[in-house]
Design an enzyme around this catalytic site. Structure first.
Site, PDB file in Angstrom:
ATOM      1  CG  ASN A 287     -19.973  28.130  54.143  1.00 48.78           C
ATOM      2  OD1 ASN A 287     -18.873  28.014  54.690  1.00 48.78           O
ATOM      3  ND2 ASN A 287     -20.475  27.214  53.339  1.00 48.78           N
TER       4      ASN A 287
ATOM      5  NE  ARG B  57     -20.506  23.899  56.007  1.00 45.20           N
ATOM      6  CZ  ARG B  57     -19.813  23.464  54.985  1.00 45.20           C
ATOM      7  NH1 ARG B  57     -19.480  24.257  54.001  1.00 45.20           N
ATOM      8  NH2 ARG B  57     -19.457  22.201  54.923  1.00 45.20           N
TER       9      ARG B  57
ATOM     10  CG  HIS C  22     -21.744  16.716  53.588  1.00 47.86           C
ATOM     11  ND1 HIS C  22     -21.313  15.739  52.725  1.00 47.86           N
ATOM     12  CD2 HIS C  22     -21.292  17.888  53.096  1.00 47.86           C
ATOM     13  CE1 HIS C  22     -20.611  16.307  51.748  1.00 47.86           C
ATOM     14  NE2 HIS C  22     -20.591  17.611  51.957  1.00 47.86           N
TER      15      HIS C  22
ATOM     16  CG  HIS D 194     -24.588  16.104  50.619  1.00 48.92           C
ATOM     17  ND1 HIS D 194     -25.367  17.193  50.930  1.00 48.92           N
ATOM     18  CD2 HIS D 194     -23.546  16.593  49.899  1.00 48.92           C
ATOM     19  CE1 HIS D 194     -24.811  18.286  50.418  1.00 48.92           C
ATOM     20  NE2 HIS D 194     -23.705  17.939  49.785  1.00 48.92           N
TER      21      HIS D 194
ATOM     22  NE  ARG E  18     -12.503  16.719  50.468  1.00 53.16           N
ATOM     23  CZ  ARG E  18     -13.642  17.362  50.763  1.00 53.16           C
ATOM     24  NH1 ARG E  18     -14.802  16.732  50.692  1.00 53.16           N
ATOM     25  NH2 ARG E  18     -13.603  18.616  51.142  1.00 53.16           N
TER      26      ARG E  18
ATOM     27  CB  ILE F 182     -24.514  14.682  41.819  1.00 53.98           C
ATOM     28  CG1 ILE F 182     -23.268  15.470  41.381  1.00 53.98           C
ATOM     29  CG2 ILE F 182     -24.689  13.422  40.992  1.00 53.98           C
ATOM     30  CD1 ILE F 182     -21.944  14.755  41.644  1.00 53.98           C
TER      31      ILE F 182
ATOM     32  CD  GLU G 165     -25.235  21.862  53.485  1.00 53.99           C
ATOM     33  OE1 GLU G 165     -24.289  21.600  54.213  1.00 53.99           O
ATOM     34  OE2 GLU G 165     -25.145  21.925  52.252  1.00 53.99           O
TER      35      GLU G 165
HETATM   36  P1  ADP Z   1     -21.100  21.566  46.801  1.00 57.49           P
HETATM   37  O1  ADP Z   1     -20.835  20.218  47.390  1.00 57.49           O
HETATM   38  O2  ADP Z   1     -19.864  22.320  46.457  1.00 57.49           O
HETATM   39  O3  ADP Z   1     -22.158  22.352  47.537  1.00 57.49           O
HETATM   40  P2  ADP Z   1     -23.167  21.066  44.837  1.00 57.49           P
HETATM   41  O4  ADP Z   1     -24.060  20.396  45.832  1.00 57.49           O
HETATM   42  O5  ADP Z   1     -23.623  22.351  44.234  1.00 57.49           O
HETATM   43  O6  ADP Z   1     -21.699  21.255  45.375  1.00 57.49           O
HETATM   44  O7  ADP Z   1     -22.921  20.002  43.675  1.00 57.49           O
HETATM   45  C1  ADP Z   1     -22.031  20.243  42.645  1.00 57.49           C
HETATM   46  C2  ADP Z   1     -22.052  19.049  41.699  1.00 57.49           C
HETATM   47  O8  ADP Z   1     -23.394  18.839  41.249  1.00 57.49           O
HETATM   48  C3  ADP Z   1     -21.201  19.249  40.463  1.00 57.49           C
HETATM   49  O9  ADP Z   1     -20.495  18.059  40.177  1.00 57.49           O
HETATM   50  C4  ADP Z   1     -22.234  19.521  39.385  1.00 57.49           C
HETATM   51  O10 ADP Z   1     -21.798  19.153  38.119  1.00 57.49           O
HETATM   52  C5  ADP Z   1     -23.356  18.620  39.852  1.00 57.49           C
HETATM   53  N1  ADP Z   1     -24.621  18.963  39.190  1.00 57.49           N
HETATM   54  C6  ADP Z   1     -25.370  20.062  39.314  1.00 57.49           C
HETATM   55  N2  ADP Z   1     -26.425  20.024  38.453  1.00 57.49           N
HETATM   56  C7  ADP Z   1     -26.334  18.832  37.800  1.00 57.49           C
HETATM   57  C8  ADP Z   1     -27.098  18.176  36.797  1.00 57.49           C
HETATM   58  N3  ADP Z   1     -28.188  18.748  36.281  1.00 57.49           N
HETATM   59  N4  ADP Z   1     -26.695  16.978  36.355  1.00 57.49           N
HETATM   60  C9  ADP Z   1     -25.595  16.401  36.859  1.00 57.49           C
HETATM   61  N5  ADP Z   1     -24.821  16.951  37.811  1.00 57.49           N
HETATM   62  C10 ADP Z   1     -25.174  18.145  38.268  1.00 57.49           C
END
Ligand code: ADP
Length: 414
Positions: free
Chosen positions: A7, A99, A189, A217, A250, A342, A395
Site C-alpha cells: 500500500n 491497494r 474502503h 468503517h 475530514r 475506532i 484489508e
Molecule cells: P486508518 O483509517 O488510518 O487505517 P485505523 O483504522 O487504525 O486508521 O484507526 C485509527 C483510529 O482508531 C484513531 O482515531 C485511533 O485513536 C482509534 N483507536 C484505536 N484504538 C482505539 C481505542 N482503543 N479506543 C478508541 N479509539 C481507538
C-alpha cells in the site's frame, strides 16, 4: 504462494507478506509472515517491522523514493535479521498485491496488472490525484524489482461499490457533468466493507445473498455502507473520500455553498479550502486538539473539555444519522457491523452511536460491548431486533486472497 501486499502512499509504504493458496483461503488458514511500514520516504525513513513470532523492530535508514524503499524492504525481509525463515531471496515473493485507491467506472473487480490495466489506473488519476499516482509508483517499483514474470494484481478501494445503482450514485447536478467528467459517487474502503461482510456471513452461517447489513468503517477515515444481498447498495463516501461521516481530519458532509463562503471570507483558493476540509477538519477541526479518538477520549475523561465533547458528539451523531438513512434505503437491515480502529476498539463510541436507537430496534448490551475489543462478537442484547456486531477488518488479507484468486483465475466472491 507468498504474496507481498503493498500500500504505497506519498511518503510511506505499508506492507505485509501473506502466504496463502486456494485451500488455505477456504479454511481461513492464511499465514501472515510479516508486516510493517516505512514512513518518511524521501529522507531518513523510519522502518517498523513485525514478524510472525511477534518480534518487532524499529530503525531508520535513508531511502530516496518508493523504489528504493521497496528494494530495501525486500532485502531486509529476506535477511536473517528479519526472522522470517520462509523468505530467503527475492524469488520467494511469488506475487504482489497492490491497494489501488481509485478504479473509476472501469474496474469493478481486482485485476491482473498488464500495460493496459496500468494505463487504466493512470486514466483514473484525475479522479484521485492524491492517491493513484503513488499507487502507480508502487506498481512500477515492484515491476522494476521483480520483473514482469512475477504477477501483480491491483485491488481497488472503489470496486466493491460498483453495484451501487444509478439513483444512489448520481449527484443532482447537470447531467453533462457526469458525461464529461464522470462526476458521481464511487465510494471507498470497499475492501474493508467487503471483508467485514464476508466475515459476518461466515460468523452467522449465511450465504452472500442473505447478507443485509450496514457496515461502519470507523478509523482515521470513516465510511458507512449499505449492503443488500451481499452487494453494496449505497455508501457514504462520494466522488472523493471527503463525503459522509465525520473523520479524523475530514469534515464529511457539509453544505457545498460553504466552500465558496470560506474561500471568500478567508481569502484562500478553492484548492486551499479542499485541503482545509480534508486535513484540518473533522475531529481535529472541532476539538482543535487532535484527530486521534483515543486521545480525545482520554482528554474528555480527564478535563471534560467542551470542544472535545462536541467533536465526539458530532462524530457519533453523524454515524447514527447514516444508520437511519441506510435502514430506510435498504428497507431494513439484519445487523449493524462496526469495524476500523475506532469501531473495533472503542465500546464507548459504539454505545454513543447506538444510544437511543431502541425505537429502531437496536439495543446495545453493555457487558458484551465492553468485552468485544479487537475481536469478533455480538455487542447487542439477545432481544435486540437489529443486532450489532464488531468485526476487525483485514484489508491486507483480502488483497492477498484476491491476488491468488486472480492469478489462478478463480472467481473472487465480492
Ligand atoms: P486508518 O483509517 O488510518 O487505517 P485505523 O483504522 O487504525 O486508521 O484507526 C485509527 C483510529 O482508531 C484513531 O482515531 C485511533 O485513536 C482509534 N483507536 C484505536 N484504538 C482505539 C481505542 N482503543 N479506543 C478508541 N479509539 C481507538
Amino acid at each position: 504462494m507468498n504474496v507481498l501486499v503493498v500500500n504505497s502512499g506519498s511518503s510511506s509504504l505499508k506492507f505485509q507478506v501473506i502466504s496463502t493458496d486456494l485451500e488455505r483461503i477456504q479454511q481461513h488458514k492464511d499465514d501472515r509472515l510479516c508486516q510493517g511500514e516505512v514512513e518518511g520516504i524521501g529522507g531518513e525513513a523510519i522502518v517498523t517491522f513485525k514478524n510472525k513470532q511477534g518480534e518487532s523492530q524499529k530503525f531508520t535508514t535513508p531511502l530516496r523514493d518508493i523504489s528504493a524503499a521497496l528494494d530495501f524492504l525486500v532485502r531486509f525481509i529476506c535477511s536473517e535479521r528479519s526472522g522470517v525463515p520462509e523468505m530467503k531471496n527475492a524469488g520467494d515473493v511469488q506475487a504482489v498485491g497492490h491497494r489501488v485507491v481509485h478504479g473509476g467506472e472501469r474496474f469493478t473487480e481486482s485485476a491482473l496488472i498488464d500495460d493496459d490495466v496500468l494505463k487504466g489506473i493512470e486514466d483514473c488519476i484525475d479522479l484521485a490525484p492524491l492517491h493513484n499516482p503513488n499507487n502507480i509508483k508502487g506498481i512500477c517499483a515492484a515491476r522494476e524489482l521483480f520483473g514482469k514474470s512475477v504477477p501483480q494484481v491491483a485491488v481497488f478501494d472503489t470496486a466493491f461499490h460498483h453495484s451501487i445503482p444509478e439513483q444512489a450514485y448520481m449527484y443532482a447536478v447537470p447531467y453533462h457533468l457526469y458525461r464529461r467528467h464522470r462526476i458521481r459517487r464511487y465510494g471507498f474502503h470497499g475492501t474493508s466493507h467487503r471483508y467485514v461482510a464476508f466475515r459476518y456471513r461466515a460468523l452467522r452461517g449465511l450465504t452472500r445473498e442473505q447478507t443485509n447489513i450496514i457496515t461502519l468503517h470507523l478509523g482515521n477515515g470513516c465510511s458507512a455502507a449499505a449492503i443488500r444481498g451481499g452487494s453494496s447498495l449505497d455508501t457514504s463516501m462520494g466522488m472523493t473520500p471527503l463525503e459522509g461521516l465525520v473523520m479524523g481530519t475530514r469534515s464529511g458532509d457539509l453544505d457545498p455553498a460553504i466552500v465558496n463562503v470560506i474561500a471568500r471570507k478567508e481569502g484562500i483558493s478553492g484548492f486551499e479550502v479542499d485541503t482545509l476540509l480534508n486535513t484540518q477538519s473533522g475531529l481535529l477541526g472541532i476539538s482543535g486538539l487532535t484527530n486521534d479518538m483515543r486521545e480525545l477520549q482520554a482528554e474528555l475523561k480527564e478535563h471534560d473539555d467542551r470542544r472535545v465533547r462536541l467533536a465526539i458528539e458530532v462524530f457519533c451523531y453523524r454515524a447514527r444519522k447514516y444508520i437511519g438513512a441506510f435502514l430506510a434505503s435498504m428497507g431494513g437491515a439484519d445487523a449493524v457491523v462496526f469495524t476500523g480502529g475506532i469501531g473495533e476498539n472503542s465500546p464507548d463510541i459504539r454505545a454513543r452511536i447506538c444510544a437511543n436507537m431502541e425505537g429502531a430496534g437496536l439495543k446495545i448490551d453493555p457487558a458484551s460491548n465492553q468485552a468485544t475489543v479487537g475481536r469478533e462478537g455480538k455487542i447487542s442484547t439477545d432481544d435486540s431486533k437489529l443486532p450489532a456486531y464488531a468485526i476487525p477488518t483485514d484489508e491486507e488479507l483480502l488483497i492477498a486472497r484476491d491476488t491468488v484468486r486472480v492469478i489462478l483465475s478463480e472467481p473472487h466472491p465480492s
